[in-house]
Design a protein around this motif. Structure first.
Motif, PDB file in Angstrom:
ATOM      1  N   VAL A 128      22.418  -1.446 -36.930  1.00 41.24           N
ATOM      2  CA  VAL A 128      22.784  -2.747 -37.496  1.00 41.24           C
ATOM      3  C   VAL A 128      21.976  -3.024 -38.755  1.00 41.24           C
ATOM      4  O   VAL A 128      22.508  -3.494 -39.777  1.00 41.24           O
ATOM      5  N   LEU A 129      20.695  -2.705 -38.713  1.00 41.33           N
ATOM      6  CA  LEU A 129      19.834  -2.938 -39.872  1.00 41.33           C
ATOM      7  C   LEU A 129      20.288  -2.099 -41.064  1.00 41.33           C
ATOM      8  O   LEU A 129      20.410  -2.616 -42.191  1.00 41.33           O
ATOM      9  N   LEU A 130      20.554  -0.815 -40.842  1.00 42.82           N
ATOM     10  CA  LEU A 130      20.973   0.056 -41.939  1.00 42.82           C
ATOM     11  C   LEU A 130      22.329  -0.375 -42.495  1.00 42.82           C
ATOM     12  O   LEU A 130      22.559  -0.299 -43.716  1.00 42.82           O
ATOM     13  N   LEU A 131      23.232  -0.837 -41.630  1.00 40.41           N
ATOM     14  CA  LEU A 131      24.528  -1.325 -42.097  1.00 40.41           C
ATOM     15  C   LEU A 131      24.348  -2.542 -43.001  1.00 40.41           C
ATOM     16  O   LEU A 131      25.003  -2.650 -44.058  1.00 40.41           O
ATOM     17  N   ALA A 132      23.454  -3.433 -42.622  1.00 33.88           N
ATOM     18  CA  ALA A 132      23.198  -4.618 -43.449  1.00 33.88           C
ATOM     19  C   ALA A 132      22.628  -4.227 -44.804  1.00 33.88           C
ATOM     20  O   ALA A 132      22.989  -4.813 -45.836  1.00 33.88           O
ATOM     21  N   VAL A 133      21.759  -3.219 -44.832  1.00 35.53           N
ATOM     22  CA  VAL A 133      21.173  -2.764 -46.100  1.00 35.53           C
ATOM     23  C   VAL A 133      22.252  -2.161 -46.995  1.00 35.53           C
ATOM     24  O   VAL A 133      22.299  -2.414 -48.206  1.00 35.53           O
ATOM     25  N   VAL A 134      23.136  -1.375 -46.417  1.00 34.18           N
ATOM     26  CA  VAL A 134      24.231  -0.783 -47.195  1.00 34.18           C
ATOM     27  C   VAL A 134      25.149  -1.874 -47.761  1.00 34.18           C
ATOM     28  O   VAL A 134      25.633  -1.780 -48.898  1.00 34.18           O
ATOM     29  N   LEU A 135      25.359  -2.938 -47.007  1.00 33.75           N
ATOM     30  CA  LEU A 135      26.249  -4.011 -47.442  1.00 33.75           C
ATOM     31  C   LEU A 135      25.606  -4.939 -48.467  1.00 33.75           C
ATOM     32  O   LEU A 135      26.306  -5.742 -49.078  1.00 33.75           O
ATOM     33  N   GLY A 136      24.284  -4.834 -48.631  1.00 35.35           N
ATOM     34  CA  GLY A 136      23.660  -5.653 -49.668  1.00 35.35           C
ATOM     35  C   GLY A 136      22.388  -6.372 -49.281  1.00 35.35           C
ATOM     36  O   GLY A 136      21.886  -7.188 -50.065  1.00 35.35           O
ATOM     37  N   ALA A 137      21.819  -6.102 -48.112  1.00 36.11           N
ATOM     38  CA  ALA A 137      20.549  -6.735 -47.733  1.00 36.11           C
ATOM     39  C   ALA A 137      19.437  -6.236 -48.649  1.00 36.11           C
ATOM     40  O   ALA A 137      19.459  -5.086 -49.102  1.00 36.11           O
ATOM     41  N   PRO A 138      18.448  -7.063 -48.960  1.00 35.40           N
ATOM     42  CA  PRO A 138      17.351  -6.634 -49.832  1.00 35.40           C
ATOM     43  C   PRO A 138      16.585  -5.438 -49.253  1.00 35.40           C
ATOM     44  O   PRO A 138      16.568  -5.229 -48.039  1.00 35.40           O
ATOM     45  N   LEU A 139      15.944  -4.700 -50.142  1.00 30.53           N
ATOM     46  CA  LEU A 139      15.227  -3.504 -49.708  1.00 30.53           C
ATOM     47  C   LEU A 139      14.053  -3.832 -48.790  1.00 30.53           C
ATOM     48  O   LEU A 139      13.716  -3.054 -47.903  1.00 30.53           O
ATOM     49  N   PHE A 140      13.414  -4.992 -49.007  1.00 35.39           N
ATOM     50  CA  PHE A 140      12.296  -5.324 -48.142  1.00 35.39           C
ATOM     51  C   PHE A 140      12.759  -5.510 -46.697  1.00 35.39           C
ATOM     52  O   PHE A 140      11.976  -5.313 -45.751  1.00 35.39           O
ATOM     53  N   VAL A 141      14.042  -5.872 -46.522  1.00 31.92           N
ATOM     54  CA  VAL A 141      14.592  -6.015 -45.172  1.00 31.92           C
ATOM     55  C   VAL A 141      14.644  -4.652 -44.490  1.00 31.92           C
ATOM     56  O   VAL A 141      14.348  -4.531 -43.298  1.00 31.92           O
ATOM     57  N   ALA A 142      15.012  -3.616 -45.237  1.00 34.53           N
ATOM     58  CA  ALA A 142      15.040  -2.272 -44.661  1.00 34.53           C
ATOM     59  C   ALA A 142      13.648  -1.826 -44.240  1.00 34.53           C
ATOM     60  O   ALA A 142      13.435  -1.380 -43.103  1.00 34.53           O
ATOM     61  N   LEU A 143      12.673  -1.965 -45.140  1.00 36.10           N
ATOM     62  CA  LEU A 143      11.313  -1.497 -44.840  1.00 36.10           C
ATOM     63  C   LEU A 143      10.655  -2.360 -43.762  1.00 36.10           C
ATOM     64  O   LEU A 143      10.094  -1.848 -42.789  1.00 36.10           O
ATOM     65  N   GLY A 144      10.720  -3.683 -43.955  1.00 39.55           N
ATOM     66  CA  GLY A 144      10.118  -4.576 -42.962  1.00 39.55           C
ATOM     67  C   GLY A 144      10.838  -4.532 -41.633  1.00 39.55           C
ATOM     68  O   GLY A 144      10.210  -4.575 -40.574  1.00 39.55           O
ATOM     69  N   GLY A 145      12.179  -4.422 -41.676  1.00 36.27           N
ATOM     70  CA  GLY A 145      12.942  -4.365 -40.433  1.00 36.27           C
ATOM     71  C   GLY A 145      12.640  -3.109 -39.628  1.00 36.27           C
ATOM     72  O   GLY A 145      12.501  -3.176 -38.399  1.00 36.27           O
ATOM     73  N   LEU A 146      12.539  -1.969 -40.298  1.00 34.02           N
ATOM     74  CA  LEU A 146      12.199  -0.737 -39.582  1.00 34.02           C
ATOM     75  C   LEU A 146      10.808  -0.836 -38.962  1.00 34.02           C
ATOM     76  O   LEU A 146      10.581  -0.381 -37.836  1.00 34.02           O
TER      77      LEU A 146
END
Length: 375
Positions: A164-182
């Motif tokens: 779900v997190l990676l899908l949100a990043v692909v759709l346009g979530a900020p990069l900090f969301v990917a790093l912080g979310g992981l």
């Protein structure tokens, strides 16, 4: 932040003394500027991201995907805010101070406040009306509850959360969301307190070397706004533009001048070129130097690589990493500055990237180019 170092220099020369605690205050100013700047960027919808794929869909899918991206992004921000709140509560009990009359927990309070403000801005920026924002807020709260529960200790919910997190990043979530979310998901899956994330953020951001990044950025901004680049090009063209290859010489001189004042460029060596390219793509040059050089230098010495040769290779490879699609830092900065899609910037930079790669190979495999003038 820029005034304190200047006052420190003036004070040491005029009164033979500096400003007590100025170094610590500048280090903590980096933390405050970073998080509050992130909140401002979230307000203006200028947070760095891979792209806004959700905006390419038609209604009502665009509105639904926008709510989904905002919900995931806000959930990660709220979880990071909760992590910061845990850290602040721990420091409150310890009664530490960074300087007299300034408790440590006050300085760290910007972490939960900043991330909470970013979460609020992300929900407010969701495309659509009040119902879309309400759905995004409800989704964010649901995400926080899910991650805070014990479900992530199981493998299936953990894998689904990452998807779900990676899908949100692909759709346009900020990069900090990917790093912080992981980071949040892996810490929760490992049953590690989330306060460790904020503690590490605080340790890294308030390190003595990191304030150089915003200060160099400020210097670059002043030079850019003042049209210094155009004046420098005219100046150096008047001096050396007449000679054969003068355009190349002008380019080198202008870039050298800007590197001196803005800290631009990169780093590394060929046996470890792939690693260094990744380092340059994911890390800023100053962080890369602090972390990677102590590892690389002894290894290079054992293979007889000259330290000067190593330094030139290090810088050249990091510059490649800055431009390496899809995560090179300069690509995102250029897309932000010129308001162009990231994919368009990546396509435009590829020919120049190939030229830089040829130069790096020449520098690496022909040591004479970098060591010929050494005594």
């Amino acid at each position: 932040m820029a005034v304190l170092p200047i006052l420190e220099i003036v004070g040491r020369r005029v009164w033979r003394t500096g400003i007590p605690g100025s170094g610590v205050l500048v280090q903590h100013a980096t933390l405050w500027i970073g998080l509050l700047g992130g909140a401002i960027a979230a307000r203006d919808d200028r947070l760095l991201s891979i792209g806004h794929l959700a905006d390419r869909f038609r209604e009502p899918y665009r509105r639904i995907l926008s709510a989904f991206v905002a919900a995931v992004s806000a959930a990660v921000s709220l979880l990071l805010a909760g992590s910061g709140l845990q850290l602040v509560r721990a420091e409150w009990a310890d009664h530490h101070s960074i300087v007299p009359f300034l408790p440590l927990w006050v300085a760290e309070g910007v972490i939960p406040a900043g991330f909470a403000l970013i979460a609020w801005r992300l929900v407010r920026r969701a495309h659509g009306g009040a119902w879309t924002r309400a759905a995004a807020a409800a989704g964010a709260i649901a995400g926080v509850v899910l991650v805070s529960s014990g479900l992530l200790l199981e493998s299936v919910p953990f894998a689904a959360s990452i998807a779900v997190l990676l899908l949100a990043v692909v759709l346009g979530a900020p990069l900090f969301v990917a790093l912080g979310g992981l980071a949040v998901l892996f810490f929760r899956h490992g049953d590690v307190p989330l306060a460790s994330i904020s503690a590490e953020i605080y340790r890294i951001v308030t390190s003595p070397t990191l304030p150089t990044i915003p200060l160099f950025g400020f210097a670059g901004y002043v030079l850019t706004v003042g049209s210094v680049s155009r004046r420098l090009v005219r100046f150096f063209r008047a001096i050396v533009g007449w000679m054969p290859g003068g355009i190349a010489v002008v380019t080198v001189l202008v870039c050298t001048f800007f590197t001196t004042f803005t800290g631009a460029s990169g780093v590394t060596i060929v046996a470890l070129g792939g690693i260094l390219l990744l380092v340059g793509a994911f890390m800023h040059i100053f962080s890369a130097i602090v972390i990677v050089v102590p590892i690389i230098a002894p290894l290079a010495a054992s293979y007889g690589v000259h330290p000067v040769h190593l330094g030139i290779i290090f810088l050249a490879n990091l510059e490649l990493g800055f431009l390496m699609p899809p995560v090179g830092m300069n690509l995102f900065m250029s897309a932000y500055r010129f308001e162009k899609p990231l994919a368009e910037v990546c396509r435009a930079v590829l020919p120049f990237l190939l030229l830089l790669m040829a130069g790096v190979l020449a520098i690496t495999y022909i040591p004479w180019l970098t060591t010929a003038l050494l005594p």
